[in-house]
Design a protein around this motif. Structure first.
Motif, PDB file in Angstrom:
ATOM      1  N   TYR A 108      -5.577  13.546  27.310  1.00  0.00           N
ATOM      2  CA  TYR A 108      -6.945  14.069  27.299  1.00  0.00           C
ATOM      3  C   TYR A 108      -7.332  14.773  28.585  1.00  0.00           C
ATOM      4  CZ  TYR A 108      -8.589  10.350  30.401  1.00  0.00           C
ATOM      5  OH  TYR A 108      -8.807   9.543  31.491  1.00  0.00           O
ATOM      6  N   GLU A 109      -6.607  14.532  29.679  1.00  0.00           N
ATOM      7  CA  GLU A 109      -6.997  15.149  30.953  1.00  0.00           C
ATOM      8  C   GLU A 109      -6.876  16.667  30.916  1.00  0.00           C
ATOM      9  OE1 GLU A 109      -2.538  14.691  31.799  1.00  0.00           O
ATOM     10  OE2 GLU A 109      -4.085  13.845  30.508  1.00  0.00           O
ATOM     11  N   ALA A 110      -6.134  17.213  29.917  1.00  0.00           N
ATOM     12  CA  ALA A 110      -6.018  18.664  29.786  1.00  0.00           C
ATOM     13  C   ALA A 110      -7.369  19.311  29.496  1.00  0.00           C
ATOM     14  CB  ALA A 110      -5.018  19.001  28.681  1.00  0.00           C
ATOM     15  N   LEU A 111      -8.273  18.561  28.902  1.00  0.00           N
ATOM     16  CA  LEU A 111      -9.608  19.085  28.592  1.00  0.00           C
ATOM     17  C   LEU A 111     -10.530  19.059  29.807  1.00  0.00           C
ATOM     18  CD1 LEU A 111     -10.020  17.184  25.217  1.00  0.00           C
ATOM     19  CD2 LEU A 111      -9.886  19.669  25.437  1.00  0.00           C
ATOM     20  N   PHE A 112     -10.184  18.256  30.802  1.00  0.00           N
ATOM     21  CA  PHE A 112     -11.091  18.010  31.928  1.00  0.00           C
ATOM     22  C   PHE A 112     -11.419  19.270  32.732  1.00  0.00           C
ATOM     23  CE2 PHE A 112     -11.733  16.636  36.395  1.00  0.00           C
ATOM     24  CZ  PHE A 112     -12.911  15.923  36.222  1.00  0.00           C
ATOM     25  N   PRO A 113     -10.422  20.077  33.182  1.00  0.00           N
ATOM     26  CA  PRO A 113     -10.773  21.271  33.960  1.00  0.00           C
ATOM     27  C   PRO A 113     -11.607  22.274  33.165  1.00  0.00           C
ATOM     28  CG  PRO A 113      -8.438  20.780  34.161  1.00  0.00           C
ATOM     29  CD  PRO A 113      -8.967  19.931  33.059  1.00  0.00           C
ATOM     30  N   LEU A 114     -11.386  22.341  31.866  1.00  0.00           N
ATOM     31  CA  LEU A 114     -12.153  23.273  31.030  1.00  0.00           C
ATOM     32  C   LEU A 114     -13.631  22.879  31.000  1.00  0.00           C
ATOM     33  CD1 LEU A 114     -12.327  25.612  29.042  1.00  0.00           C
ATOM     34  CD2 LEU A 114     -11.668  24.024  27.215  1.00  0.00           C
ATOM     35  N   VAL A 115     -13.899  21.605  30.726  1.00  0.00           N
ATOM     36  CA  VAL A 115     -15.292  21.133  30.689  1.00  0.00           C
ATOM     37  C   VAL A 115     -15.923  21.237  32.073  1.00  0.00           C
ATOM     38  CG1 VAL A 115     -16.783  19.164  30.174  1.00  0.00           C
ATOM     39  CG2 VAL A 115     -14.763  19.594  28.767  1.00  0.00           C
ATOM     40  N   LEU A 116     -15.164  20.862  33.112  1.00  0.00           N
ATOM     41  CA  LEU A 116     -15.672  20.944  34.488  1.00  0.00           C
ATOM     42  C   LEU A 116     -16.018  22.388  34.847  1.00  0.00           C
ATOM     43  CD1 LEU A 116     -16.152  19.482  37.237  1.00  0.00           C
ATOM     44  CD2 LEU A 116     -13.763  19.991  37.789  1.00  0.00           C
ATOM     45  N   SER A 117     -15.169  23.341  34.471  1.00  0.00           N
ATOM     46  CA  SER A 117     -15.417  24.756  34.782  1.00  0.00           C
ATOM     47  C   SER A 117     -16.648  25.286  34.046  1.00  0.00           C
ATOM     48  CB  SER A 117     -14.186  25.592  34.418  1.00  0.00           C
ATOM     49  OG  SER A 117     -13.070  25.209  35.182  1.00  0.00           O
TER      50      SER A 117
END
Length: 847
Positions: free
Chosen positions: A644-653
């Protein structure tokens, strides 16, 4: 600013080094008089068996057929000797475990300076205090007590068939050795045997912490001077092991390290009492030596003795215990000796930490002084609170200079007559020049206080409460990741508090949505626990979908420069698609035991290298450059993701993009005129410093947001423990051959990517709000130093190596936050402002 930075670096090095003098000094004592029991020992020799990494339950329990895995040991428990559970202490590691068994003391925390690899201070043990010693086993344990080779448990885990079968091998080997030794000595009945373990192991094959599976180890002893098995009808313990192991009718006697277990001894009550008396006197001697050392190093009127064990009380207890032995009141003598041991151990701890409060006070004075000085610099140079005060530093008064010189001389003289270590001079003298610099700014302090008095008391108290609450949330988030969730939920309420909801509803809705979406991640398990490759593919698909939306807007533009941008965008989308393919194909190739495909490895390294270059080819307009950075770095991040961490930079950005727009709306709402919209802003290397303005209270909030987002970038999908023991699957797209340095570098790069995305967004916030980097660094310095002061008191000198190391890591992270911020800001500035030209002279970008 350069001089301030260099001085700040030195000051923070001192603050960091102080924890090793305050928390991590060796507790070992030397110079005691050896103590001997006057009565002859029942055994001439001791045989010690240590099964590295053996759990108590795995040894004692019966298998699925109701049979024991260790028939030799089981027979001893029922017919020849005594048994129980040894309650070990953290850290449950091989070196400290063997040292505790053979030398009788727990881990020397000063070993942290040696990377936990060896004992930095010499010590006595059974080995060097015995006439002869023969030992077989791991060379590291035998020669240095450095580290263990319990490979079976690590490789196969304690619940595995291999681990349990290995117990049978150990049992048979012990039976053979015992028989050989008994035959060699003619069965003279003068050999004592002990079988135990240095530590246990968790179900997943690790040890070092304080889980019962790690701290509960077997203890079986038999032979000369040891009691035979004792049949009992009932026993009371806090656990249910006896019934589970079918040993409820054989007396179990648990032991703790450091105190002689007299209940195991098969000897006269006189021998037990004399042995216990010797044990007590031995520990009391350590207490006396420690007290004498401390007393001789301190002026008499400053020395505060350990009141619970005064010299008169020592003599009284020893005299009373000896009297009990003469009167044959052996149980009373043993009980009194145990009481003396406990008091002596408390006294040893008291004198070991005697200087901790004194040194801590001086470090705190330095911390508070440094933070105050940084605050005064902001107030004097970057705020409108002191408009009447000159920006230049005035020459200090003669009286102030002489006063601080006198204080410094007195402190140095005080330390000199007490023969203190040279490091004490640094910790105690450092606050003197710092507070001298603070009091030189007396006029600034005075004007600032007058300005504060103009604020309504309730409003001022509200600001202080919110600031304090924010700092505490940041500190707690290092221990409890869900505190980040609480903070992000509070951030989602920001538009309602500031009335931005009325002014910009669509932007406010986006802010609320992405804040709440990002708040989900700290509630998830740390990365690596449950890999899910389909979540990685899903994250890549979302990025591609977002890219298509941007691509649609780019196609509508027709000039040649835009065409180059279009080609770049298509190439970045191709990188995302390739990353998804590499992750998927590599995963399936490894499942089939076919290894990492060479083509996949080549593509992965090319994508990683291109993530540096591709953003520099994009236009310097704000959103185009930021989106290009996101696409390039997301393609590399996907290759390093396992779930799930692959989604983290996208949401953060996405949240960062909204934050930039929210900050401009906030600036306009406060009445500051701004000529350009966010969509028309350009990153540029030559910023006009005359445009930078004075700081407002909102800028403190912006600095806090930056720190909070950086902490979220670090702890959003993991914690310190998960970083220290990361899942190797994260780097399988790049290499599968074990290479600790390369794997560690790739892991650090994965951690760095969310940081850089935050800093690139804040580069835009600075441009939008005309906030100078100098004032930003000072505000972040103040926030990080206040947090560091918290972690200074939270440094642990006990527990597992991981717990101790984590407490140090927390302290280091916040201490170095400003330095890391400067480095990241430099990288973000490079990524956002520099542009590589492939066709000669740059063309203007028309919007």
């Amino acid at each position: 600013m350069l001089l301030f930075f260099i001085l700040g670096l030195l000051v923070h090095f001192v603050f960091f080094g102080s924890i090793f003098d305050i928390y991590f000094t060796s507790p070992l004592v030397h110079g005691m008089t050896p103590q001997l029991t006057p009565l002859p020992p029942p055994a001439k020799r001791l045989v010690l068996f240590v099964a590295d990494g053996l759990r108590a339950d795995t040894l004692y329990e019966l298998d699925e057929n109701g049979n024991t895995r260790a028939p030799f040991i089981r027979n001893i428990i029922m017919h020849e000797g005594s048994w129980g559970i040894s309650h070990t202490r953290v850290p449950t590691e091989s070196r400290p475990g063997h040292v505790a068994l053979i030398a009788g003391f727990y881990e020397d925390v000063s070993a942290v300076a040696k990377g936990w690899k060896e004992n930095p201070v010499g010590f006595d043990s059974l080995i060097n205090e015995s006439r002869y010693t023969w030992s077989w086993g791991s060379p590291d344990i035998l020669t240095m007590f450095a580290k263990g080779i319990d490979t079976n448990g690590h490789a196969h885990r304690p619940t595995s068939r291999e681990y349990k079968d290995n117990i049978k091998v150990v049992d048979e080997g012990m039976k053979e050795i015992v028989s050989m030794l008994e035959d060699f000595y003619g069965n003279d009945g003068k050999t004592a045997f002990i079988f135990t373990s240095d530590h246990g192991m968790t179900d997943w094959g690790f040890h070092g912490a304080g889980h019962p599976s790690e701290t509960l180890t077997p203890f079986v002893t038999w032979g000369a001077g040891i009691k035979y098995p004792q049949r009992v009808s009932a026993q009371k313990f806090d656990d249910a092991f006896l019934k589970e192991w079918k040993l409820e009718n054989w007396k179990r006697q648990d032991i703790h390290q450091g105190i002689l277990p007299v209940d195991y001894l098969n000897n006269t009550d006189l021998f037990k009492a004399e042995s216990m008396f010797t044990n007590a006197v031995q520990i009391l001697e350590q207490f006396k030596v420690k007290m004498t050392q401390k007393k001789e190093a301190i002026l008499p009127f400053f020395f505060t003795p350990f009141k619970l064990l005064s010299e008169s009380k020592q003599l009284n207890i020893l005299r009373k215990a000896r009297s009990y032995i003469k009167q044959r009141k052996y149980d009373e003598a043993v009980s009194l000796c145990k009481e003396l041991i406990q008091l002596a151990l408390k006294g040893l701890s008291y004198y070991h930490t005697y200087d901790r409060f004194f040194l801590g006070i001086n470090v705190v004075l330095g911390f508070v002084g440094w933070t105050s000085y940084a605050s005064l610099l902001i107030i004097r140079s970057h705020s409108s609170f002191t408009r009447g005060v000159s920006k230049e530093v005035k020459k200090p008064s003669h009286l102030l200079s002489c006063s601080f010189i006198a204080v410094g001389v007195l402190v140095a003289f005080f330390l000199l007559i007490q023969d203190c270590p040279w490091t004490y001079y640094i910790y105690c003298l450092l606050p003197v020049p710092i507070w001298y610099a603070v009091l030189r700014e007396f006029q600034v302090i005075q004007d600032f206080v007058i300005s504060l008095l103009t604020f309504p008391p309730s409003q001022l108290a509200g600001y202080l409460f919110i600031f304090t609450l924010g700092i505490e949330v940041l500190v707690l988030s290092f221990f409890y990741r869900y505190m980040l969730t609480a903070g992000l939920i509070a951030f989602a309420c920001w538009p309602f508090i500031t009335q931005l909801w009325i002014r910009a509803k669509s932007i406010s809705l986006s802010w609320i949505f992405f804040s709440l979406l990002l708040a989900v991640f700290p509630l998830m398990p740390v990365v690596g626990r449950k890999p899910d490759i389909f979540l990685v593919i899903g994250a890549g698909s979302l990025v591609l979908l977002l890219s298509l939306c941007v691509l649609t807007s780019l196609i509508k533009r027709k000039d040649r420069f835009i065409n180059e941008e279009l080609l770049l965008h298509l190439f970045q989308m191709l990188s995302i698609a390739l990353s998804m393919y590499v992750v998927y194909s590599t995963h399936h190739s490894l499942l089939k035991k076919q290894g990492l495909p060479f083509l996949n490895q080549i593509i992965s390294w090319i994508i990683l290298a291109s993530s540096f270059v591709l953003p520099l080819l994009s236009p310097t307009s704000l959103f185009e450059r930021l989106f290009s950075i996101l696409l390039s770095w997301m393609s590399a991040y996907l290759l390093l993701s396992t779930g799930y961490e692959a989604l983290f930079p996208l949401v953060l950005s996405c949240l960062m993009f909204v934050w930039i727009q929210m900050e401009q709306e906030t600036l306009q709402q406060s009445g500051v005129s701004y000529r350009q919209k966010v969509t028309s802003l350009q990153f540029t290397c030559n910023l006009d410093i005359t445009q930078f303005r004075h700081l407002y209270l909102e800028d403190i909030r912006r600095a806090f947001f930056l720190v909070f987002f950086l902490v979220t970038a670090f702890f959003g999908t993991g914690n310190i423990a998960s970083v220290n023991s990361f899942d190797l699957a994260s780097v399988y797209c790049f290499l599968t051959v074990f290479s600790p340095y390369m794997m560690g570098a790739l892991m650090m790069w994965k951690i760095l990517i969310p940081f850089v995305l935050v800093m690139c967004a804040f580069e835009a916030v600075q441009l939008t709000t005309q906030l100078s980097s100098k004032s930003l660094f000072l505000m972040v310095l103040i926030i990080s130093d206040i947090m560091a002061l918290h972690f200074f008191f939270l440094v642990k000198d006990y527990g597992s190596w991981l717990e101790i190391g984590t407490s140090i890591s927390h302290y280091v992270i916040v201490m170095s936050m400003t330095i890391v911020l400067m480095l990241l800001n430099g990288l973000a500035h490079l990524l956002t402002t520099k542009k590589l030209e492939l066709y000669g002279k740059s063309k203007s970008h028309l919007i």
